[in-house]
Design an enzyme around this catalytic site. Structure first.
Site, PDB file in Angstrom:
ATOM      1  CD  GLU B  47      -1.051  -0.106   3.773  1.00 16.21           C
ATOM      2  OE1 GLU B  47      -2.135  -0.689   3.626  1.00 16.21           O
ATOM      3  OE2 GLU B  47      -0.652   0.301   4.879  1.00 16.21           O
ATOM      4  CG  ASN B  48       4.708   0.966   1.763  1.00 14.08           C
ATOM      5  OD1 ASN B  48       4.157  -0.103   1.553  1.00 14.08           O
ATOM      6  ND2 ASN B  48       5.994   1.058   2.039  1.00 14.08           N
TER       7      ASN B  48
END
Lengths: 229, 210
Positions: B47-48
């Site tokens: 997600e990062n």
């Protein structure tokens, strides 16, 4: 106007009491530690901090919180194994918290920078984080209305800047930097290197210079070079 | 015999189609990566801001600028790409990820997911990307033990913990059985060390024999 290279302390002087400050980083990756240290020294207080997390260990954002400068944190994930500073302030009722799903946080920042007055998202529908918010069914799916989060100042970390203020990032340290740069009235980028105009391939620039006002090199506490062209 | 955490991870990995774009949640789901077949072509999203995430980084390959959603150092595989947070979550929300795998406190028979808060009054709320993943990925697989430490089932008629997402879970992998949730209810596709009848007796959810 091109970005101005300055010391960390001069750069964060843009922050005033009561401001909303967007702070890049996901954990320590992309965290502009020198800028936060300078902000602590600068002394502005009553701040609202927008960042993915609420500080790790005793340095950086955690140190800003510990110094009592922060009224409210808007983040997706305050609680971590090493978030004792935030945890203590929160349990003592000394800090406000707005928890926002991570994608909504990013999109609310993006909206602020893109001139969007709000947006309907499926994220959070039916959960406590959507309570009290307007909802709407579009093509049979329920959405919740979320508002932009504009900042007074953004403090981000990038990898290389040119003297215009064009930025490239490094790996997953990019994270919130590009959207935060667009969402604040003044954006300060801490970078590892500044190169001459023309040295960055225009095709690989991630944040165009229009979003960047001030550049800070680490260890530049006393140097100050105004750059204009 | 009920399954170990490793065996659960192996079974989840077995059910991921070759070439899928997959997000592995923090904690137990991370172990699924260890069981993906070499050459499966599965591409991991974090997600990062990365597609093409490789295995955890060790010793001299640790790079503080290259971490996963759990903030652990990882590596990049050939063909990897980086992007900012709004793009990373647009990718999720826009339905481009095939599968996300998460842990859970509770899952309802209708596929409601509760995995971010127990609602305890002294708990500090923290949601991260769980709500975005829950409603964004085409399929959400949950990995959890079927019964809590106090023996209460975690597959329930309706969640008592605060929801992460509504009607979003498609499969539940547990230590004693695998369930597929669809319009018809909870279909038991495999059991491990427990009979269908015993399972049906211990759960308050109507079960469908596969």
């Amino acid at each position: 106007m091109t970005a101005t290279e300055m010391s960390a302390l001069d750069a964060v002087a843009a922050v005033q009491d009561g401001d909303t400050v967007l702070v890049g980083g996901f954990g320590m990756a992309g965290m502009p530690v020198e800028l936060i240290d300078a902000l602590i020294e600068h002394g502005a207080g009553d701040l609202t901090i927008v960042s993915n997390n609420a500080g790790n260990g005793d340095t950086g954002l955690a140190a800003l919180l510990a110094a009592g400068r922060v009224r409210k944190v808007i983040c997706s994930f305050p609680r971590q194994s090493d978030s004792w500073v935030f945890d203590g302030l929160y349990r003592a009722g000394k800090i406000e918290l707005e928890v926002v799903p991570q994608g909504n946080l990013a999109e609310r920042l993006r909206a602020a920078g893109a001139g969007i007055g709000g947006f309907y998202t499926p994220t959070g529908v039916g959960t406590p984080l959507a309570e009290g918010k307007e909802t709407r069914v579009i093509d049979g799916r329920e959405y919740v209305l979320e508002s932009p989060i504009p900042g007074d100042v953004a403090l981000i970390r990038a990898y290389v800047a040119d003297r215009m203020g064009n930025l490239v990032y490094r790996k997953t340290a990019r994270n919130f930097g590009p959207v935060m740069a667009t969402a604040a009235a003044v954006t300060v980028a801490q970078v590892s290197r500044i190169v001459e105009i023309g040295e960055l391939d225009p095709e690989v620039i991630v944040t165009p210079a229009i979003y960047v006002n001030r550049l800070v090199l680490p260890g530049s506490a006393v140097r100050r070079t105004e750059v204009t062209s | 015999m009920s399954l170990s955490r490793q065996e659960m991870a192996r079974i989840v990995a077995r059910d991921i189609p070759d070439g899928s774009y997959v997000n592995l949640g923090i904690g137990q789901p991370t172990m699924v990566a260890d069981y993906l077949r070499a050459g499966s072509g599965v591409i991991l999203h974090t997600e990062n801001g990365m597609l093409g995430m490789g295995p955890p980084a060790t010793s001299d390959r640790i790079d503080p600028d290259l971490t996963n959603a759990g903030k652990q150092p990882v590596t990049e595989l050939p063909g990897a790409s980086y992007f900012h947070h709004a793009d990373s979550f647009a990718m999720m929300r826009g339905g481009h990820l095939d599968i996300c795998i998460m842990g859970a406190f509770q899952v309802s028979a209708a596929g409601d997911l509760a995995n971010w808060s127990t609602g305890a009054p002294d708990a500090i709320p923290a949601v991260g990307g769980a709500m975005d993943l829950a409603i964004g990925a085409k399929q959400v697989f949950v990995m959890m033990t079927l019964f809590a430490k106090d023996g209460k089932p975690k597959l329930v008629p309706s969640c008592t913990y605060p929801l992460t997402g509504k009607a979003c879970v498609s499969r539940v992998y547990t230590d004693v059985a695998t369930f597929v949730l669809d319009d018809g209810g909870a279909r038991v596709t495999e059991t491990f060390g427990i009979s269908f009848d015993e399972l049906a007796a211990r759960l308050d959810v109507p079960l469908i024999r596969r």
